[in-house]
Design an enzyme around this catalytic site. Structure first.
Site, PDB file in Angstrom:
ATOM      1  N   THR A  56       1.581  -5.627 -11.662  1.00  0.00           N
ATOM      2  CA  THR A  56       2.236  -4.528 -12.377  1.00  0.00           C
ATOM      3  C   THR A  56       3.499  -4.116 -11.616  1.00  0.00           C
ATOM      4  O   THR A  56       4.036  -3.042 -11.868  1.00  0.00           O
ATOM      5  CB  THR A  56       1.303  -3.298 -12.494  1.00  0.00           C
ATOM      6  OG1 THR A  56       0.833  -2.969 -11.185  1.00  0.00           O
ATOM      7  CG2 THR A  56       0.137  -3.556 -13.414  1.00  0.00           C
ATOM      8  N   MET A  82       0.833  -1.214   0.000  1.00  0.00           N
ATOM      9  CA  MET A  82       0.000   0.000   0.000  1.00  0.00           C
ATOM     10  C   MET A  82       0.862   1.256   0.000  1.00  0.00           C
ATOM     11  O   MET A  82       0.664   2.169   0.798  1.00  0.00           O
ATOM     12  CB  MET A  82      -0.908  -0.003   1.216  1.00  0.00           C
ATOM     13  CG  MET A  82      -2.337  -0.339   0.957  1.00  0.00           C
ATOM     14  SD  MET A  82      -3.159   0.545  -0.353  1.00  0.00           S
ATOM     15  CE  MET A  82      -4.841   0.250   0.151  1.00  0.00           C
ATOM     16  N   GLY A  83       1.815   1.297  -0.897  1.00  0.00           N
ATOM     17  CA  GLY A  83       2.597   2.524  -1.098  1.00  0.00           C
ATOM     18  C   GLY A  83       1.820   3.432  -2.032  1.00  0.00           C
ATOM     19  O   GLY A  83       0.602   3.333  -2.165  1.00  0.00           O
ATOM     20  N   ARG A  84       2.569   4.318  -2.716  1.00  0.00           N
ATOM     21  CA  ARG A  84       1.914   5.310  -3.579  1.00  0.00           C
ATOM     22  C   ARG A  84       1.003   4.658  -4.624  1.00  0.00           C
ATOM     23  O   ARG A  84      -0.142   5.057  -4.807  1.00  0.00           O
ATOM     24  CB  ARG A  84       2.985   6.120  -4.309  1.00  0.00           C
ATOM     25  CG  ARG A  84       3.445   7.335  -3.565  1.00  0.00           C
ATOM     26  CD  ARG A  84       4.458   8.072  -4.411  1.00  0.00           C
ATOM     27  NE  ARG A  84       5.698   7.343  -4.393  1.00  0.00           N
ATOM     28  CZ  ARG A  84       6.801   7.742  -3.777  1.00  0.00           C
ATOM     29  NH1 ARG A  84       6.825   8.897  -3.169  1.00  0.00           N
ATOM     30  NH2 ARG A  84       7.885   7.003  -3.786  1.00  0.00           N
ATOM     31  N   ILE A  85       1.527   3.636  -5.316  1.00  0.00           N
ATOM     32  CA  ILE A  85       0.751   3.059  -6.425  1.00  0.00           C
ATOM     33  C   ILE A  85      -0.414   2.231  -5.877  1.00  0.00           C
ATOM     34  O   ILE A  85      -1.541   2.315  -6.375  1.00  0.00           O
ATOM     35  CB  ILE A  85       1.657   2.232  -7.369  1.00  0.00           C
ATOM     36  CG1 ILE A  85       2.740   3.142  -7.979  1.00  0.00           C
ATOM     37  CG2 ILE A  85       0.830   1.573  -8.476  1.00  0.00           C
ATOM     38  CD1 ILE A  85       3.784   2.429  -8.835  1.00  0.00           C
ATOM     39  N   HIS A 109       5.275  -4.977 -20.038  1.00  0.00           N
ATOM     40  CA  HIS A 109       5.777  -4.007 -19.040  1.00  0.00           C
ATOM     41  C   HIS A 109       5.449  -2.560 -19.450  1.00  0.00           C
ATOM     42  O   HIS A 109       6.336  -1.748 -19.708  1.00  0.00           O
ATOM     43  CB  HIS A 109       7.294  -4.175 -18.829  1.00  0.00           C
ATOM     44  CG  HIS A 109       7.766  -3.655 -17.494  1.00  0.00           C
ATOM     45  ND1 HIS A 109       8.833  -4.199 -16.810  1.00  0.00           N
ATOM     46  CD2 HIS A 109       7.310  -2.638 -16.716  1.00  0.00           C
ATOM     47  CE1 HIS A 109       9.013  -3.526 -15.675  1.00  0.00           C
ATOM     48  NE2 HIS A 109       8.106  -2.578 -15.610  1.00  0.00           N
ATOM     49  N   GLU A 168      11.888 -11.606 -17.430  1.00  0.00           N
ATOM     50  CA  GLU A 168      11.538 -10.676 -18.485  1.00  0.00           C
ATOM     51  C   GLU A 168      12.689 -10.471 -19.477  1.00  0.00           C
ATOM     52  O   GLU A 168      13.813 -10.295 -19.022  1.00  0.00           O
ATOM     53  CB  GLU A 168      11.212  -9.333 -17.800  1.00  0.00           C
ATOM     54  CG  GLU A 168      10.244  -8.493 -18.519  1.00  0.00           C
ATOM     55  CD  GLU A 168       9.729  -7.355 -17.639  1.00  0.00           C
ATOM     56  OE1 GLU A 168       9.119  -7.636 -16.587  1.00  0.00           O
ATOM     57  OE2 GLU A 168       9.972  -6.215 -18.001  1.00  0.00           O
ATOM     58  N   ARG A 223       6.810  -6.258 -10.039  1.00  0.00           N
ATOM     59  CA  ARG A 223       7.996  -6.877 -10.644  1.00  0.00           C
ATOM     60  C   ARG A 223       7.728  -8.370 -10.775  1.00  0.00           C
ATOM     61  O   ARG A 223       7.150  -8.985  -9.874  1.00  0.00           O
ATOM     62  CB  ARG A 223       9.231  -6.662  -9.772  1.00  0.00           C
ATOM     63  CG  ARG A 223       9.854  -5.284  -9.884  1.00  0.00           C
ATOM     64  CD  ARG A 223      10.477  -5.016 -11.262  1.00  0.00           C
ATOM     65  NE  ARG A 223      11.131  -3.726 -11.350  1.00  0.00           N
ATOM     66  CZ  ARG A 223      10.553  -2.595 -11.787  1.00  0.00           C
ATOM     67  NH1 ARG A 223       9.297  -2.606 -12.178  1.00  0.00           N
ATOM     68  NH2 ARG A 223      11.234  -1.469 -11.843  1.00  0.00           N
TER      69      ARG A 223
END
Ligand code: DGY
Length: 327
Positions: A238, A156-159, A287, A269, A240
């Site tokens: 979305t 629950m950080g910025r994104i 990505h 990736e 890593r």
């Protein structure tokens, strides 16, 4: 003072390169391909700083080979798992990233993936293009409702918070797991409830990952976690690729442990785990999280500004390793 020299490891929006050129002598890799490690090492050795992409790996060996006085590795990404930060710090090399400017764009894409998986957009699009749409069918392409469902956010950080804000419009129940709970007023504003990871895995209809890749989050979602999910659940990544054990994900999708996976990032990736692309219940993107024109321009400009600040001996605005700043 001599003009500083910067290696730009790949093409960037013109405004970022122009900014760098106004402050430094700049060598640009115009090929469009990432520089092979040996070549990156050779070219970086002739510079004072580098503006690089997440496809450039600055491991301890490469960092150890940088010349004395090398000042900065400015990553055009918020994630910096491509850089061995401890190795950089031990050599007094500053590492910078691009937080903030890509938050909303990445949250938009997480939602695009969620919607696409829920309503089977990719499968249905293929069907129409193949000329198979002959008539409306009551029971064709039945998906899951998004409105009223439970969204589980891990990280629950910025994104994560930007994804959470968008859930309101869909009247979703929102649960989250994080290293620590958010302050109560923020929880209230987001209408989000903190739960243990196991609870989230068992209760969420949509699980969206927003943690950085660290040794602690590597394979955070493995077979045991996949087996806890609802058989109808959809996993969205979305963040890593290596946060998810991709081989386990393929098995779990085949076995019906979860309903769908919508991925923007991959464990190795750009390679995909065998079987992933054959599963109809996957949505697979290359990505694209931050890939809007405006956001990519802002990221590149931000990295260029970080780089120039460091070369001037100033503290760059987005310094990841303050211990490397010798102001
Ligand atoms: C990042 O910034 O870390 C994304 O993965 C690319 O925008």
């Amino acid at each position: 003072m001599a003009t500083p020299r910067v290696l730009q490891t790949n093409r960037l929006p013109a405004s970022a390169t122009a900014y760098l050129r106004a402050h430094a002598e700049v060598e640009v890799n115009e090929s469009g391909d990432p520089l092979p490690p040996q070549e990156l090492r050779r070219r970086a050795a002739a510079h004072d700083g580098v503006v690089c992409l997440l496809t450039d790996r600055f491991d301890a060996q490469l960092i150890g080979a940088l010349p004395t006085g090398f000042k900065v590795i400015a990553n055009v990404a918020v994630g910096y798992d491509n850089i061995d930060v401890a190795a950089a710090s031990s050599r007094g090399i500053m590492v910078t990233n691009t937080p903030g400017v890509l938050t909303e764009t990445t949250a938009d894409l997480a939602w695009a993936l969620l919607m696409a998986a829920a309503r089977r957009l990719v499968e249905a699009d293929r069907y129409v293009r193949a000329g198979r749409f002959r008539r409306w069918e009551l029971m064709d392409f039945l998906g899951c409702d998004v409105h009223g469902a439970t969204l589980g956010i891990i990280g629950m950080g910025r994104i994560g918070q930007a994804v959470a804000r968008r859930a309101r419009g869909f009247a979703m129940r929102l649960i989250y797991h994080n290293r620590r709970p958010l302050p109560a007023p923020l929880e209230q504003e987001l209408a989000a409830s903190y739960v243990p990871l196991e609870t989230l895995l068992g209760e969420a209809d949509f699980i969206s990952l927003h943690v950085p890749l660290t040794p602690q989050t590597h394979h955070l979602i493995g077979m045991p976690e996949l087996r806890r999910m609802k058989p109808t659940a959809c996993l969205i990544n979305t963040a890593r690729g290596p946060v998810v054990d991709e081989a386990a994900l393929v098995i779990a999708l085949r076995d019906g442990c979860l309903g769908a996976a919508a991925l923007d990032v991959y464990e190795r990736e750009p390679a995909l785990s065998p079987g992933l692309a054959e599963l109809p219940q996957t949505v697979l993107l290359p990505h694209l999280g931050s890939a809007s024109r405006r956001t990519r321009e802002r990221m590149a400009r931000m990295a260029a500004e970080n780089c120039v600040a460091a070369l001037r001996g100033e503290r760059p605005p987005n310094l990841v390793n303050p211990e490397a700043f010798r102001g």
